[in-house]
Design an enzyme around this catalytic site. Structure first.
Site, short mmCIF file in Angstrom:
data_model
loop_
_atom_site.label_atom_id
_atom_site.label_comp_id
_atom_site.label_asym_id
_atom_site.label_seq_id
_atom_site.Cartn_x
_atom_site.Cartn_y
_atom_site.Cartn_z
N GLN A 102 3.07 -4.80 3.54
CA GLN A 102 3.82 -3.69 2.67
C GLN A 102 4.73 -4.11 1.54
OE1 GLN A 102 4.81 -1.68 6.96
NE2 GLN A 102 3.98 0.15 5.82
N ASP A 105 6.89 -8.61 -2.50
CA ASP A 105 7.80 -9.88 -2.86
C ASP A 105 6.91 -11.07 -2.73
OD1 ASP A 105 7.31 -10.63 -0.01
OD2 ASP A 105 9.31 -9.71 0.53
N HIS A 120 1.05 -2.62 -1.16
CA HIS A 120 1.99 -2.03 -2.21
C HIS A 120 2.16 -2.54 -3.42
CE1 HIS A 120 3.61 0.55 1.53
NE2 HIS A 120 2.45 0.94 0.91
N CYS A 128 0.76 -1.14 -17.50
CA CYS A 128 0.98 -0.12 -18.38
C CYS A 128 0.56 1.26 -17.69
CB CYS A 128 0.42 -0.41 -19.81
SG CYS A 128 0.18 0.82 -20.96
N CYS A 131 -2.83 2.19 -20.48
CA CYS A 131 -3.88 1.46 -20.65
C CYS A 131 -4.23 0.61 -19.52
CB CYS A 131 -3.81 0.61 -21.89
SG CYS A 131 -2.93 -0.87 -21.86
N GLY A 219 7.47 -6.44 11.89
CA GLY A 219 8.66 -6.18 11.00
C GLY A 219 8.32 -4.88 10.26
N SER A 221 8.72 -0.42 10.68
CA SER A 221 8.97 0.66 11.36
C SER A 221 7.69 1.55 11.34
CB SER A 221 10.26 1.46 10.83
OG SER A 221 10.24 1.68 9.63
N ASN A 245 8.96 -5.90 16.39
CA ASN A 245 9.71 -5.21 15.59
C ASN A 245 10.87 -4.85 16.39
OD1 ASN A 245 10.15 -3.91 12.74
ND2 ASN A 245 10.37 -2.02 14.01
N CYS A 263 11.65 -11.17 13.98
CA CYS A 263 10.30 -11.86 14.27
C CYS A 263 10.09 -13.54 14.07
CB CYS A 263 9.28 -11.03 13.09
SG CYS A 263 9.84 -11.01 11.59
ZN LIG Z 1 -0.92 -0.10 -22.65
#
Ligand SMILES: [Zn+2]
Length: 276
Positions: A102, A105, A120, A128, A131, A219, A221, A245, A263
């Site tokens: 999720q 990074d 995500h 963009c 487009c 890690g 919730s 967790n 963890c």
């Molecule tokens: Zn564009």
């Protein structure tokens, strides 16, 4: 951490050779990327910007990009920690078949993990809205700083998505670079709050879940539905789910067991003992 905990996790991993791992913000905090939520799953600071706000309001985008420009260098410098390294090692040893994160990074990839689904999206990309063209976030950073020299002079604290807090700053003067292809509106290529995960990515992730025989949540919730859904689907399909967790999660009654610890040390010890 007790040896009983390690034994239990080791047994879980050995019993399920086609393991799917789902990771959340808790795995990246040791890399200096702060979590939005506290140990009870509540918001620590203000709630992050929603997709509707971002897409519908130029002023909101000015605020977003100004904060993001300031938080970006630190986010971009973040390095994988022992938890990412241990998971990459477990994949290498054949104990982890797929990993869904999720987090935005790309620290799993930096640690050498191969099969990663970025549920995500990635903050290292900009898309963009008109487009669909994708460009590197670094390029956006350079364009932002060139267009807004004031941003180079400021330093602030930051939130997990690279968004920094600037309560008194006047954002109305911020110039936002536009898409080079179509002059459209640019957005970080991550799923905002209130935005759906792209359908294809959900299907790809659910297929990965179908192919596994157990799910290990690390890690997270599970406050966000896109993550919670995997636990619910896994349980409905009769698969075991366990979690590492520190704090409360939304799905505790669905877990076979939960290990309430940081963890990093646990995964490092697991990788070590599973290598023996
Ligand atoms: Zn564009």
């Amino acid at each position: 951490m007790s040896s009983a905990t390690i034994d239990k996790l080791q047994q879980f991993i050995r019993q399920h050779p086609r393991l799917l791992v789902l990771t959340g913000a808790g795995i990246s905090t040791a890399s200096g990327i702060p979590d939005y939520r506290d140990e009870k799953g509540a918001w620590k600071l203000r709630q992050p910007m929603t997709f509707a706000e971002f897409a519908g309001c130029h002023r909101a985008r000015q605020r977003y990009w100004a904060r993001s420009a300031l938080g970006w260098p630190r986010f971009d410098r973040a390095q994988p920690n022992e938890a990412h390294q241990a998971l990459a090692e477990l994949e290498n040893l054949g104990f982890v078949k797929n990993l869904i994160t999720q987090n935005v990074d790309r620290l799993h990839q930096l640690a050498g993990h191969n099969n990663v689904i970025d549920l995500h999206g990635l903050l290292h990309e900009v898309i963009c809205l008109d487009c669909g063209a994708i460009m590197p976030r670094q390029q956006m950073q350079e364009a932002l700083l060139t267009a807004n020299p004031v941003l180079t002079e400021m330093k602030v604290t930051q939130a997990p998505d690279g968004d920094a807090h600037l309560e008194l700053f006047d954002f109305s003067s911020i110039v936002i670079p536009r898409c080079k292809e179509c002059d459209g509106v640019l957005k970080p290529n991550v799923v905002f709050f209130g935005e759906n995960v792209p359908r294809q990515r959900v299907e790809f992730s659910l297929q990965a879940l179908q192919r596994t025989d157990a799910l290990l949540v690390i890690g997270s919730s599970l406050q966000v539905f896109s993550g919670f859904r995997f636990v619910r689907n896994a349980v409905q399909a009769g698969k075991s789910v366990a979690a590492i967790n520190l704090g409360q999660t939304r799905a505790e009654d669905l877990f076979l067991f939960q290990v309430r610890e940081h963890c990093g040390p646990i995964l490092t010890e697991l990788a070590r003992t599973l290598t023996e």
